[in-house]
Design a protein around this motif. Structure first.
Motif, PDB file in Angstrom:
ATOM      1  N   VAL B  21       0.820  -1.218   0.000  1.00 35.89           N
ATOM      2  CA  VAL B  21       0.000   0.000   0.000  1.00 35.89           C
ATOM      3  C   VAL B  21       0.854   1.269   0.000  1.00 35.89           C
ATOM      4  N   ASP B  22       2.143   1.124  -0.292  1.00 33.84           N
ATOM      5  CA  ASP B  22       2.999   2.309  -0.439  1.00 33.84           C
ATOM      6  C   ASP B  22       2.772   2.863  -1.844  1.00 33.84           C
ATOM      7  N   VAL B  23       1.788   3.769  -1.929  1.00 35.66           N
ATOM      8  CA  VAL B  23       1.307   4.227  -3.226  1.00 35.66           C
ATOM      9  C   VAL B  23       2.355   5.088  -3.940  1.00 35.66           C
ATOM     10  N   CYS B  24       3.074   5.905  -3.167  1.00 35.31           N
ATOM     11  CA  CYS B  24       4.055   6.804  -3.785  1.00 35.31           C
ATOM     12  C   CYS B  24       5.406   6.131  -4.028  1.00 35.31           C
ATOM     13  N   VAL B  72       2.094  10.835 -11.422  1.00 31.74           N
ATOM     14  CA  VAL B  72       0.762  10.861 -10.855  1.00 31.74           C
ATOM     15  C   VAL B  72       0.856  11.461  -9.461  1.00 31.74           C
ATOM     16  N   VAL B  73      -0.023  12.401  -9.158  1.00 30.57           N
ATOM     17  CA  VAL B  73      -0.092  12.920  -7.809  1.00 30.57           C
ATOM     18  C   VAL B  73      -1.183  12.155  -7.083  1.00 30.57           C
ATOM     19  N   TRP B  74      -0.798  11.539  -5.979  1.00 29.30           N
ATOM     20  CA  TRP B  74      -1.749  10.736  -5.240  1.00 29.30           C
ATOM     21  C   TRP B  74      -2.264  11.527  -4.060  1.00 29.30           C
ATOM     22  N   LYS B  75      -3.420  12.164  -4.221  1.00 26.36           N
ATOM     23  CA  LYS B  75      -4.026  12.859  -3.097  1.00 26.36           C
ATOM     24  C   LYS B  75      -4.740  11.832  -2.222  1.00 26.36           C
ATOM     25  N   GLY B  76      -4.975  12.235  -0.977  1.00 22.36           N
ATOM     26  CA  GLY B  76      -5.534  11.326   0.019  1.00 22.36           C
ATOM     27  C   GLY B  76      -6.735  10.494  -0.428  1.00 22.36           C
ATOM     28  N   PRO B  77      -7.824  11.127  -0.899  1.00 19.16           N
ATOM     29  CA  PRO B  77      -9.020  10.348  -1.244  1.00 19.16           C
ATOM     30  C   PRO B  77      -8.770   9.335  -2.369  1.00 19.16           C
ATOM     31  N   ARG B  78      -7.854   9.696  -3.274  1.00 17.55           N
ATOM     32  CA  ARG B  78      -7.530   8.783  -4.369  1.00 17.55           C
ATOM     33  C   ARG B  78      -6.766   7.564  -3.852  1.00 17.55           C
ATOM     34  N   LYS B  79      -5.878   7.794  -2.889  1.00 20.19           N
ATOM     35  CA  LYS B  79      -5.171   6.679  -2.258  1.00 20.19           C
ATOM     36  C   LYS B  79      -6.167   5.750  -1.570  1.00 20.19           C
ATOM     37  N   ALA B  81      -9.350   5.293  -2.173  1.00 23.35           N
ATOM     38  CA  ALA B  81     -10.157   4.548  -3.141  1.00 23.35           C
ATOM     39  C   ALA B  81      -9.359   3.388  -3.734  1.00 23.35           C
ATOM     40  N   LEU B  82      -8.079   3.636  -4.023  1.00 20.88           N
ATOM     41  CA  LEU B  82      -7.236   2.583  -4.601  1.00 20.88           C
ATOM     42  C   LEU B  82      -7.053   1.423  -3.626  1.00 20.88           C
ATOM     43  N   ILE B  83      -6.744   1.753  -2.374  1.00 18.88           N
ATOM     44  CA  ILE B  83      -6.489   0.707  -1.379  1.00 18.88           C
ATOM     45  C   ILE B  83      -7.767  -0.097  -1.124  1.00 18.88           C
ATOM     46  N   ARG B  84      -8.901   0.585  -1.137  1.00 14.63           N
ATOM     47  CA  ARG B  84     -10.188  -0.112  -0.999  1.00 14.63           C
ATOM     48  C   ARG B  84     -10.355  -1.147  -2.113  1.00 14.63           C
ATOM     49  N   ARG B  85     -10.048  -0.751  -3.354  1.00 17.46           N
ATOM     50  CA  ARG B  85     -10.161  -1.703  -4.478  1.00 17.46           C
ATOM     51  C   ARG B  85      -9.173  -2.852  -4.310  1.00 17.46           C
ATOM     52  N   MET B  86      -7.974  -2.517  -3.821  1.00 17.96           N
ATOM     53  CA  MET B  86      -6.946  -3.547  -3.646  1.00 17.96           C
ATOM     54  C   MET B  86      -7.371  -4.628  -2.654  1.00 17.96           C
ATOM     55  N   LEU B 111      -4.620   4.575   7.844  1.00 16.73           N
ATOM     56  CA  LEU B 111      -5.990   4.644   8.347  1.00 16.73           C
ATOM     57  C   LEU B 111      -6.896   3.775   7.477  1.00 16.73           C
ATOM     58  N   THR B 112      -6.704   3.840   6.161  1.00 14.00           N
ATOM     59  CA  THR B 112      -7.559   3.095   5.243  1.00 14.00           C
ATOM     60  C   THR B 112      -7.391   1.590   5.438  1.00 14.00           C
ATOM     61  N   ILE B 113      -6.167   1.123   5.483  1.00 13.98           N
ATOM     62  CA  ILE B 113      -5.948  -0.322   5.558  1.00 13.98           C
ATOM     63  C   ILE B 113      -6.440  -0.862   6.908  1.00 13.98           C
ATOM     64  N   VAL B 114      -6.228  -0.111   7.974  1.00 15.79           N
ATOM     65  CA  VAL B 114      -6.661  -0.579   9.288  1.00 15.79           C
ATOM     66  C   VAL B 114      -8.192  -0.627   9.344  1.00 15.79           C
ATOM     67  N   ARG B 115      -8.844   0.374   8.763  1.00 14.22           N
ATOM     68  CA  ARG B 115     -10.317   0.379   8.758  1.00 14.22           C
ATOM     69  C   ARG B 115     -10.875  -0.756   7.912  1.00 14.22           C
ATOM     70  N   LEU B 116     -10.249  -0.975   6.742  1.00 13.60           N
ATOM     71  CA  LEU B 116     -10.759  -2.014   5.838  1.00 13.60           C
ATOM     72  C   LEU B 116     -10.601  -3.405   6.446  1.00 13.60           C
ATOM     73  N   LEU B 117      -9.536  -3.602   7.215  1.00 16.60           N
ATOM     74  CA  LEU B 117      -9.264  -4.928   7.761  1.00 16.60           C
ATOM     75  C   LEU B 117      -9.812  -5.092   9.184  1.00 16.60           C
ATOM     76  N   ALA B 118     -10.509  -4.065   9.694  1.00 23.37           N
ATOM     77  CA  ALA B 118     -10.930  -4.100  11.101  1.00 23.37           C
ATOM     78  C   ALA B 118     -11.767  -5.342  11.429  1.00 23.37           C
ATOM     79  N   THR B 119     -12.679  -5.709  10.507  1.00 21.29           N
ATOM     80  CA  THR B 119     -13.565  -6.836  10.810  1.00 21.29           C
ATOM     81  C   THR B 119     -12.825  -8.170  10.790  1.00 21.29           C
ATOM     82  N   THR B 120     -11.698  -8.227  10.111  1.00 20.18           N
ATOM     83  CA  THR B 120     -10.940  -9.491  10.075  1.00 20.18           C
ATOM     84  C   THR B 120      -9.946  -9.574  11.232  1.00 20.18           C
ATOM     85  N   ARG B 121      -9.900  -8.555  12.075  1.00 16.45           N
ATOM     86  CA  ARG B 121      -9.004  -8.520  13.234  1.00 16.45           C
ATOM     87  C   ARG B 121      -7.576  -8.924  12.862  1.00 16.45           C
TER      88      ARG B 121
END
Lengths: 230, 230
Positions: B21-24, B72-79, B81-86, B111-121
């Motif tokens: 998830v290191d987008v840059c 490509v400039v990776w602004k926060g919301p775009r990052k 969205a990408l990680i969510r798809r990943m 923040l995104t990865i931790v939130r997305l994986l929260a239910t899988t602990r």
């Protein structure tokens, strides 16, 4: 490198500002020895911290947070708002040079600072790389970003370029790859220099003593080349 | 470290995924030797790239971009969205372990990865630091972030911990500071190990040959300790 550049320019009598937009990893306050000095907030805006050596006016999120280890998540829009305040709502006063230290990458911080400074036509960007080929991808994108945003690339500096063994004085390539020269050729920008790792510099911070370190001459040459381009 | 961990687990017969998830600054495709393999997009989602060694399923922005140097400039919301798809729109299939490599800091990616994986602990976070005290600030915030988000900290690894001169075999502290031990004590988390710089590893990438390198035993010990905690 940003601190060394600011210190040399200040030593020549310039009025220098040093803005740290590395929101997640601010290192300037530590390197300038102003870690414990808070930023004062007046009705006209933030008052930059002034370094004891060189009277450099500096602003960093490291001086704005109450505790260094505060667990703050910096989402993009929040970073943008902070950097805007650091430029627009800060009493920088008259400066001859404003040095801006950015984190690696091409993200919110870079877009924000370039947009905010667009009307002042920044003199250019100095691109730092480490020698590994692995770094070339990130740094390529940084160069292309500058080109796209009409920020002149003054040149590339290869950092961590070799290590001088304190025991036998053999210089080894700690990180091989020669990414600096490779990128300079690929994008036709000057290679400003290659800075070896320096134990003295790493230990002392840069607030004192670096002038006698083995990299001192390299740093002076690099800064002279940057000044030629300005 | 993420690649080494994934390779060791895969070598033991586990089905391993490695998400970058290191987008840059995506480095996983290069390190796994799959730089030229594109990610296939099907109607059911993205198909991860499979590494030749260990059959590790991997996904990285480095494999999604058409050119490595695309500006490509990776602004926060775009990052985000990408990680969510990943995570959500990718055909990971059944995995025993998903290793996630994050950039340094505490920003959108984390923040995104931790939130997305929260239910899988998630089993926990392995925190990397370099030895300099300068790194301690960033790493402290990472640890506090994990604590706040209820992600167990499995331990700290100090990277770039010393350099063995190929000429005289003297081991020097290239970056002094001992930040690993300092942070482990401060936050009462285990110090999993200290990995010296290794020319062989840096040159070869990790896709081949690392098993004979001087850091190999350190890496095996570190991974054994991580597995104990899972």
């Amino acid at each position: 490198m940003a601190v060394l550049l600011a210190q040399i320019l200040a030593g020549e009598g310039q009025r220098v500002g040093l803005l740290d937009v590395d929101v997640c990893g601010p290192s300037i306050p530590h390197l300038l020895g102003v870690e414990d000095q808070p930023v004062l907030d007046s009705q006209w805006g933030w008052q930059p911290v002034v370094s004891p050596l060189g009277k450099i006016k500096t602003l960093s999120v490291g001086s704005l947070l109450s505790s260094q280890s505060q667990a703050v998540v910096w989402k993009g829009p929040r970073k943008t708002a902070l950097i805007r305040r650091m430029i627009k709502d800060t009493l920088w006063g008259r400066l001859d040079t404003l040095v801006v230290d950015t984190p690696p990458g091409t993200s919110d911080e870079h877009l924000t600072i370039v947009r905010l400074l667009a009307t002042t036509r920044p003199s250019g960007a100095v691109i730092l790389t480490s020698p590994q080929r692995l770094a070339a991808g990130v740094v390529s994108r940084e160069i292309r970003f500058c080109q796209k945003m009409n920020v002149p690339v003054l040149g590339i500096i290869e950092n961590m370029s070799g290590f001088c063994c304190p025991c036998c004085s053999e210089v080894s390539e700690v990180f091989p790859g020669g990414a600096g020269a490779h990128l300079a050729e690929k994008y036709r920008v000057p290679l400003l220099g290659a800075m070896p790792l320096d134990l003295g510099l790493a230990e002392a911070g840069v607030s004192c003593g670096w002038r006698d370190s083995p990299v001192a001459q390299v740093v002076r040459d690099v800064v002279a080349k940057i000044k030629e381009k300005l």
